[in-house]
Write a protein that holds these residues in place. Structure first.
Motif, PDB file in Angstrom:
ATOM      1  N   ALA A  79     -29.438  14.535  11.526  1.00 32.58           N
ATOM      2  CA  ALA A  79     -31.165  16.048  11.894  1.00 32.58           C
ATOM      3  C   ALA A  79     -31.616  15.803  10.995  1.00 32.58           C
ATOM      4  O   ALA A  79     -31.856  15.556   9.582  1.00 32.58           O
ATOM      5  CB  ALA A  79     -29.584  17.223  12.161  1.00 32.58           C
ATOM      6  N   SER A  80     -32.822  16.432  11.468  1.00 36.79           N
ATOM      7  CA  SER A  80     -33.960  16.673   9.865  1.00 36.79           C
ATOM      8  C   SER A  80     -34.135  17.894   9.976  1.00 36.79           C
ATOM      9  O   SER A  80     -34.631  18.728  11.494  1.00 36.79           O
ATOM     10  CB  SER A  80     -34.801  16.025  10.905  1.00 36.79           C
ATOM     11  N   ILE A  81     -34.188  18.889   9.303  1.00 42.25           N
ATOM     12  CA  ILE A  81     -33.888  20.248   8.954  1.00 42.25           C
ATOM     13  C   ILE A  81     -34.416  20.901   8.183  1.00 42.25           C
ATOM     14  O   ILE A  81     -34.283  20.531   7.019  1.00 42.25           O
ATOM     15  CB  ILE A  81     -32.798  20.836   9.744  1.00 42.25           C
ATOM     16  N   GLY A  82     -35.785  21.908   8.130  1.00 39.23           N
ATOM     17  CA  GLY A  82     -36.754  21.903   7.069  1.00 39.23           C
ATOM     18  C   GLY A  82     -37.588  21.042   6.769  1.00 39.23           C
ATOM     19  O   GLY A  82     -38.392  19.882   7.183  1.00 39.23           O
ATOM     20  N   GLY A  83     -37.392  20.188   5.222  1.00 39.37           N
ATOM     21  CA  GLY A  83     -37.840  18.957   5.365  1.00 39.37           C
ATOM     22  C   GLY A  83     -36.588  18.392   4.194  1.00 39.37           C
ATOM     23  O   GLY A  83     -36.813  17.543   4.320  1.00 39.37           O
ATOM     24  N   HIS A  84     -35.720  18.341   5.091  1.00 34.51           N
ATOM     25  CA  HIS A  84     -34.540  18.076   4.369  1.00 34.51           C
ATOM     26  C   HIS A  84     -33.811  17.193   6.125  1.00 34.51           C
ATOM     27  O   HIS A  84     -34.317  17.162   7.368  1.00 34.51           O
ATOM     28  CB  HIS A  84     -32.975  18.280   4.211  1.00 34.51           C
ATOM     29  N   SER A  85     -33.452  15.548   5.484  1.00 36.90           N
ATOM     30  CA  SER A  85     -32.688  14.537   7.002  1.00 36.90           C
ATOM     31  C   SER A  85     -31.169  14.372   6.104  1.00 36.90           C
ATOM     32  O   SER A  85     -30.582  14.744   5.177  1.00 36.90           O
ATOM     33  CB  SER A  85     -33.375  13.180   6.469  1.00 36.90           C
ATOM     34  N   PHE A  86     -30.738  14.611   7.017  1.00 41.45           N
ATOM     35  CA  PHE A  86     -29.247  14.901   7.118  1.00 41.45           C
ATOM     36  C   PHE A  86     -28.332  13.481   7.500  1.00 41.45           C
ATOM     37  O   PHE A  86     -28.817  13.286   8.642  1.00 41.45           O
ATOM     38  CB  PHE A  86     -28.619  16.468   7.735  1.00 41.45           C
ATOM     39  N   TYR A  87     -27.494  13.384   6.420  1.00 42.05           N
ATOM     40  CA  TYR A  87     -26.692  12.330   7.547  1.00 42.05           C
ATOM     41  C   TYR A  87     -24.991  12.342   6.687  1.00 42.05           C
ATOM     42  O   TYR A  87     -24.440  12.492   6.431  1.00 42.05           O
ATOM     43  CB  TYR A  87     -27.131  10.848   6.307  1.00 42.05           C
ATOM     44  N   ARG A  88     -24.027  11.581   7.544  1.00 40.27           N
ATOM     45  CA  ARG A  88     -23.026  11.124   7.380  1.00 40.27           C
ATOM     46  C   ARG A  88     -22.353   9.960   8.046  1.00 40.27           C
ATOM     47  O   ARG A  88     -23.621   9.081   8.182  1.00 40.27           O
ATOM     48  CB  ARG A  88     -22.485  12.044   8.592  1.00 40.27           C
ATOM     49  N   ALA A  89     -20.746   9.083   7.706  1.00 38.30           N
ATOM     50  CA  ALA A  89     -20.893   7.895   7.641  1.00 38.30           C
ATOM     51  C   ALA A  89     -20.772   7.242   9.008  1.00 38.30           C
ATOM     52  O   ALA A  89     -20.506   8.546  10.553  1.00 38.30           O
ATOM     53  CB  ALA A  89     -19.500   8.144   7.546  1.00 38.30           C
ATOM     54  N   PRO A  90     -21.339   6.374   9.408  1.00 38.97           N
ATOM     55  CA  PRO A  90     -21.314   6.289  10.819  1.00 38.97           C
ATOM     56  C   PRO A  90     -20.818   6.033  12.214  1.00 38.97           C
ATOM     57  O   PRO A  90     -20.385   7.265  13.032  1.00 38.97           O
ATOM     58  CB  PRO A  90     -21.478   4.575  11.008  1.00 38.97           C
ATOM     59  N   THR A  91     -18.658   6.153  11.945  1.00 41.83           N
ATOM     60  CA  THR A  91     -18.050   6.868  12.683  1.00 41.83           C
ATOM     61  C   THR A  91     -16.749   6.909  12.067  1.00 41.83           C
ATOM     62  O   THR A  91     -15.641   7.189  11.535  1.00 41.83           O
ATOM     63  CB  THR A  91     -17.336   5.013  12.938  1.00 41.83           C
ATOM     64  N   PRO A  92     -16.912   8.520  11.549  1.00 39.07           N
ATOM     65  CA  PRO A  92     -16.058   9.525  11.267  1.00 39.07           C
ATOM     66  C   PRO A  92     -14.587  10.035  11.823  1.00 39.07           C
ATOM     67  O   PRO A  92     -14.493   9.726  13.733  1.00 39.07           O
ATOM     68  CB  PRO A  92     -16.810  11.103  10.763  1.00 39.07           C
ATOM     69  N   PRO A  93     -13.649   9.090  11.263  1.00 37.90           N
ATOM     70  CA  PRO A  93     -12.451   9.901  12.201  1.00 37.90           C
ATOM     71  C   PRO A  93     -12.419  11.097  12.921  1.00 37.90           C
ATOM     72  O   PRO A  93     -12.953  12.174  12.340  1.00 37.90           O
ATOM     73  CB  PRO A  93     -11.092  10.034  10.866  1.00 37.90           C
TER      74      PRO A  93
END
Length: 291
Positions: free
Chosen positions: A263-277
């Motif tokens: 996601a991109s929310i406000g001025g921030h970009s958000f990330y997670r592990a590619p394949t979370p369990p």
């Protein structure tokens, strides 16, 4: 003709009532727009500062408290502390970007606390080494700072103090960097309190937008769970601010290349592990937390 006349008279009689009801609805809508707590939620109202109430005392019975996707067994004092850490993190990182951005930052904190790899608490996540920049460095105290005893103002002194306060507000508005530096030092002082196991205090804000953003952040922290506020980051556990990186002449973080942008929310970009369990995204963690 007689029916038409009757209809017109009835409409004329009902018109003032309809207008009054519409005005009342508009007023209620205006009040609702300022609300950050559900109607009747006195605990939330106290937490955000809308109602008076004392600080919970240490100890007492533990109760289930849902934060993000996790359920923690906490005393009222512990629940207050963890929610304060959430609110401070969202406010410190994204107070100028609106409620959605502050909530997204809080969800990252909650998602890390719920991690299957390292289950923890929001306060521990916030002050973890090298993670949330506003909380990392030690506060820088002014050199040779002397304590000045407060003096009660009288008469012309009151007027002078009011003029000075107004001038200070104008100066801060003209150069918000001054207030930003002061707030950063305050957040870092509260980080030291959190690391020591204490209860963080709310920062003293001087600008109206910061005051309102802090009130909003407190309301968001109180209601941060999947039932009341679904995660807008899709279980992100990392984020960074591209505009801030550019202003500091920094490149995109290396860790972002190996993660999935959610996601991109406000001025921030958000990330997670590619394949979370799967269990990491749907399971609810129940933890017993020591005092």
């Amino acid at each position: 003709m007689r029916n038409l006349l009757t209809t017109l008279l009835l409409a004329a009689a009902l018109l003032p009532t309809a207008v009054a009801a519409q005005a009342a609805g508009a007023d209620a809508g205006a009040d609702d727009s300022d609300a950050v707590c559900r109607p009747g939620d006195k605990g939330c109202a106290r937490f955000v500062g809308d109602e008076k109430g004392g600080m919970p005392k240490r100890g007492g019975a533990k109760q289930p408290v849902m934060i993000g996707t996790s359920v923690f067994m906490l005393t009222p004092w512990q629940a207050e502390r963890e929610r304060r850490c959430l609110a401070l993190a969202g406010w410190a990182e994204a107070r100028g970007e609106g409620a959605d951005a502050m909530a997204a930052v809080m969800w990252v904190v909650a998602n890390r606390a719920a991690s299957a790899d390292q289950p923890s608490l929001p306060c521990r996540v916030v002050v973890a080494t090298g993670q949330f920049e506003p909380f990392t460095a030690a506060p820088v105290e002014p050199a040779n700072q002397k304590k000045v005893k407060p003096v009660k103002a009288k008469g012309k002194q009151v007027e002078k103090a009011a003029r000075q306060a107004k001038a200070e507000q104008a100066a801060l508005a003209a150069d918000p960097r001054v207030e930003t530096r002061r707030i950063l030092a305050e957040i870092r002082r509260q980080a030291a309190v959190i690391r020591a196991g204490g209860m963080p205090s709310w920062p003293r804000t001087r600008l109206a937008p910061d005051q309102e953003a802090l009130r909003t952040a407190r309301g968001l922290a109180w209601n941060l769970n999947d039932d009341d506020m679904p995660d807008p980051t899709a279980r992100a556990s990392m984020f960074y601010s591209p505009p801030a990186q550019a202003a500091l002449r920094r490149q995109k973080p290396e860790w972002a290349e190996a993660r999935l942008k959610t996601a991109s929310i406000g001025g921030h970009s958000f990330y997670r592990a590619p394949t979370p369990p799967a269990e990491r995204t749907i399971a609810t963690l129940v933890a017993e937390i020591a005092e």
